[in-house]
Design a protein around this motif. Structure first.
Motif, PDB file in Angstrom:
ATOM      1  N   VAL A  30      -0.536   6.598  16.912  1.00 27.20           N
ATOM      2  CA  VAL A  30      -0.416   7.922  16.282  1.00 27.20           C
ATOM      3  C   VAL A  30       0.417   7.815  15.009  1.00 27.20           C
ATOM      4  CG1 VAL A  30       0.654  10.204  16.572  1.00 27.20           C
ATOM      5  CG2 VAL A  30      -0.790   9.271  18.382  1.00 27.20           C
ATOM      6  N   GLU A  31       1.535   7.092  15.072  1.00 26.02           N
ATOM      7  CA  GLU A  31       2.383   6.912  13.894  1.00 26.02           C
ATOM      8  C   GLU A  31       1.649   6.167  12.782  1.00 26.02           C
ATOM      9  OE1 GLU A  31       5.415   8.184  13.181  1.00 26.02           O
ATOM     10  OE2 GLU A  31       5.092   9.305  15.043  1.00 26.02           O
ATOM     11  N   VAL A  32       0.937   5.118  13.131  1.00 28.90           N
ATOM     12  CA  VAL A  32       0.205   4.338  12.124  1.00 28.90           C
ATOM     13  C   VAL A  32      -0.874   5.205  11.478  1.00 28.90           C
ATOM     14  CG1 VAL A  32      -1.389   2.399  11.787  1.00 28.90           C
ATOM     15  CG2 VAL A  32       0.688   2.092  13.149  1.00 28.90           C
ATOM     16  N   LEU A  33      -1.622   5.967  12.275  1.00 28.05           N
ATOM     17  CA  LEU A  33      -2.683   6.814  11.728  1.00 28.05           C
ATOM     18  C   LEU A  33      -2.112   7.919  10.841  1.00 28.05           C
ATOM     19  CD1 LEU A  33      -5.021   7.088  14.831  1.00 28.05           C
ATOM     20  CD2 LEU A  33      -5.562   5.979  12.651  1.00 28.05           C
ATOM     21  N   ARG A  34      -0.926   8.383  11.167  1.00 24.26           N
ATOM     22  CA  ARG A  34      -0.310   9.449  10.383  1.00 24.26           C
ATOM     23  C   ARG A  34       0.241   8.923   9.060  1.00 24.26           C
ATOM     24  NH1 ARG A  34       4.782  12.625  12.530  1.00 24.26           N
ATOM     25  NH2 ARG A  34       5.195  10.472  13.031  1.00 24.26           N
ATOM     26  N   GLU A  35       0.782   7.721   9.059  1.00 22.41           N
ATOM     27  CA  GLU A  35       1.481   7.205   7.883  1.00 22.41           C
ATOM     28  C   GLU A  35       0.616   6.362   6.951  1.00 22.41           C
ATOM     29  OE1 GLU A  35       4.870   5.147   9.386  1.00 22.41           O
ATOM     30  OE2 GLU A  35       5.760   6.969  10.220  1.00 22.41           O
ATOM     31  N   GLU A  36      -0.390   5.698   7.472  1.00 26.01           N
ATOM     32  CA  GLU A  36      -1.179   4.768   6.664  1.00 26.01           C
ATOM     33  C   GLU A  36      -2.361   5.462   6.001  1.00 26.01           C
ATOM     34  OE1 GLU A  36      -0.612   1.553   5.996  1.00 26.01           O
ATOM     35  OE2 GLU A  36       1.201   1.538   7.218  1.00 26.01           O
ATOM     36  N   ALA A  37      -2.665   5.036   4.787  1.00 27.27           N
ATOM     37  CA  ALA A  37      -3.878   5.476   4.101  1.00 27.27           C
ATOM     38  C   ALA A  37      -4.950   4.432   4.404  1.00 27.27           C
ATOM     39  CB  ALA A  37      -3.636   5.580   2.610  1.00 27.27           C
ATOM     40  N   LEU A  38      -5.937   4.829   5.172  1.00 27.54           N
ATOM     41  CA  LEU A  38      -6.983   3.895   5.569  1.00 27.54           C
ATOM     42  C   LEU A  38      -8.056   3.810   4.484  1.00 27.54           C
ATOM     43  CD1 LEU A  38      -7.312   4.946   9.303  1.00 27.54           C
ATOM     44  CD2 LEU A  38      -6.068   3.015   8.372  1.00 27.54           C
ATOM     45  N   ALA A  39      -8.648   2.640   4.359  1.00 24.81           N
ATOM     46  CA  ALA A  39      -9.664   2.405   3.332  1.00 24.81           C
ATOM     47  C   ALA A  39     -10.975   3.125   3.633  1.00 24.81           C
ATOM     48  CB  ALA A  39      -9.915   0.903   3.188  1.00 24.81           C
ATOM     49  N   GLU A  40     -11.189   3.517   4.872  1.00 24.05           N
ATOM     50  CA  GLU A  40     -12.442   4.177   5.253  1.00 24.05           C
ATOM     51  C   GLU A  40     -12.476   5.603   4.691  1.00 24.05           C
ATOM     52  OE1 GLU A  40     -15.125   3.172   6.956  1.00 24.05           O
ATOM     53  OE2 GLU A  40     -14.349   1.162   7.221  1.00 24.05           O
ATOM     54  N   PRO A  41     -13.408   5.903   3.781  1.00 22.34           N
ATOM     55  CA  PRO A  41     -13.459   7.258   3.203  1.00 22.34           C
ATOM     56  C   PRO A  41     -13.762   8.333   4.241  1.00 22.34           C
ATOM     57  CG  PRO A  41     -15.269   5.891   2.384  1.00 22.34           C
ATOM     58  CD  PRO A  41     -14.398   5.012   3.209  1.00 22.34           C
ATOM     59  N   VAL A  42     -14.442   7.973   5.305  1.00 22.35           N
ATOM     60  CA  VAL A  42     -14.770   8.935   6.364  1.00 22.35           C
ATOM     61  C   VAL A  42     -13.497   9.479   7.021  1.00 22.35           C
ATOM     62  CG1 VAL A  42     -15.921   9.175   8.611  1.00 22.35           C
ATOM     63  CG2 VAL A  42     -16.989   7.829   6.819  1.00 22.35           C
ATOM     64  N   ARG A  95      -1.297  -3.401  11.757  1.00 21.20           N
ATOM     65  CA  ARG A  95      -0.175  -2.472  11.571  1.00 21.20           C
ATOM     66  C   ARG A  95       0.583  -2.263  12.878  1.00 21.20           C
ATOM     67  NH1 ARG A  95      -0.517  -3.725   6.952  1.00 21.20           N
ATOM     68  NH2 ARG A  95      -1.026  -2.332   5.251  1.00 21.20           N
ATOM     69  N   LEU A  96      -0.149  -2.208  13.982  1.00 19.67           N
ATOM     70  CA  LEU A  96       0.508  -2.058  15.294  1.00 19.67           C
ATOM     71  C   LEU A  96       1.405  -3.247  15.598  1.00 19.67           C
ATOM     72  CD1 LEU A  96      -2.188  -0.663  17.755  1.00 19.67           C
ATOM     73  CD2 LEU A  96      -0.102   0.459  16.989  1.00 19.67           C
ATOM     74  N   ALA A  97       0.952  -4.442  15.218  1.00 22.69           N
ATOM     75  CA  ALA A  97       1.714  -5.662  15.504  1.00 22.69           C
ATOM     76  C   ALA A  97       3.109  -5.596  14.906  1.00 22.69           C
ATOM     77  CB  ALA A  97       0.965  -6.877  14.973  1.00 22.69           C
ATOM     78  N   ARG A  98       3.250  -4.875  13.802  1.00 22.21           N
ATOM     79  CA  ARG A  98       4.559  -4.750  13.152  1.00 22.21           C
ATOM     80  C   ARG A  98       5.472  -3.748  13.851  1.00 22.21           C
ATOM     81  NH1 ARG A  98       2.312  -4.187   7.000  1.00 22.21           N
ATOM     82  NH2 ARG A  98       1.233  -6.184   6.952  1.00 22.21           N
ATOM     83  N   THR A  99       4.897  -2.837  14.633  1.00 23.55           N
ATOM     84  CA  THR A  99       5.708  -1.752  15.194  1.00 23.55           C
ATOM     85  C   THR A  99       5.975  -1.875  16.685  1.00 23.55           C
ATOM     86  OG1 THR A  99       3.762  -0.353  15.561  1.00 23.55           O
ATOM     87  CG2 THR A  99       4.884  -0.131  13.444  1.00 23.55           C
ATOM     88  N   ILE A 100       5.149  -2.625  17.403  1.00 26.58           N
ATOM     89  CA  ILE A 100       5.344  -2.713  18.857  1.00 26.58           C
ATOM     90  C   ILE A 100       5.980  -4.043  19.229  1.00 26.58           C
ATOM     91  CG2 ILE A 100       3.453  -1.142  19.390  1.00 26.58           C
ATOM     92  CD1 ILE A 100       1.777  -3.615  20.130  1.00 26.58           C
ATOM     93  N   ASP A 101       6.620  -4.056  20.370  1.00 21.89           N
ATOM     94  CA  ASP A 101       7.270  -5.270  20.860  1.00 21.89           C
ATOM     95  C   ASP A 101       6.527  -5.742  22.106  1.00 21.89           C
ATOM     96  OD1 ASP A 101       9.076  -7.331  21.122  1.00 21.89           O
ATOM     97  OD2 ASP A 101      10.499  -6.123  22.279  1.00 21.89           O
TER      98      ASP A 101
END
Length: 144
Positions: A30-42, A95-101
């Protein structure tokens, strides 16, 4: 006798470990989807609810259930949004790999969560005047 022989022949639910890992992934996603700008225009201008993440027993695969909010407003269908999420899954995994342990970051697979549609259908059913009449008739017939 193996450690897990008592579960053979019976279906068991997910373990506590799977449930905890699923919630960890869900919150981080949820955090990654909220903060990251994804390349997919959809996926631009689409809000998503990540309702559940189910983990495989080895915690290497995650099935993510999502519900796009306002998909009709942006002109995108739910299937297009889910397909775009699946195309972006490697990026999201990175991106998840950077935030989860966790020892391994699981592979992500996205599916539409139909439970929202089922709940809406049940709500429509319960507000149907014929069903309401049956419910009130049952209430009047019961005596304490």
């Amino acid at each position: 006798m193996s450690r897990h022989s008592h579960a053979k022949g019976r279906e068991t639910g997910p373990s506590q470990r799977q449930l905890r890992a699923g919630e960890l992934i869900r919150h981080a996603l949820v955090e990654v989807l909220r903060e990251e700008a994804l390349a997919e225009p959809v996926l631009h201008e689409v809000s998503l609810t990540v309702s559940e993440v189910r983990m495989s027993p080895d915690l290497k695969h995650a099935i993510c259930f999502v519900e796009p909010l306002g998909a009709g407003v942006t002109g995108q269908s739910t299937s297009e949004i889910v397909a775009a999420l699946n195309r972006a899954s490697k990026f999201l995994r990175g991106r998840l790999a950077r935030t989860i342990d966790m020892k391994f970051t699981p592979d992500l697979k996205f599916f539409h969560d139909d439970s929202f549609n089922s709940a809406a259908a049940m709500d429509r059913l319960f507000t149907n005047p014929r069903v309401q009449a049956d419910l009130h008739r049952d209430d009047e017939g019961e005596e304490d």
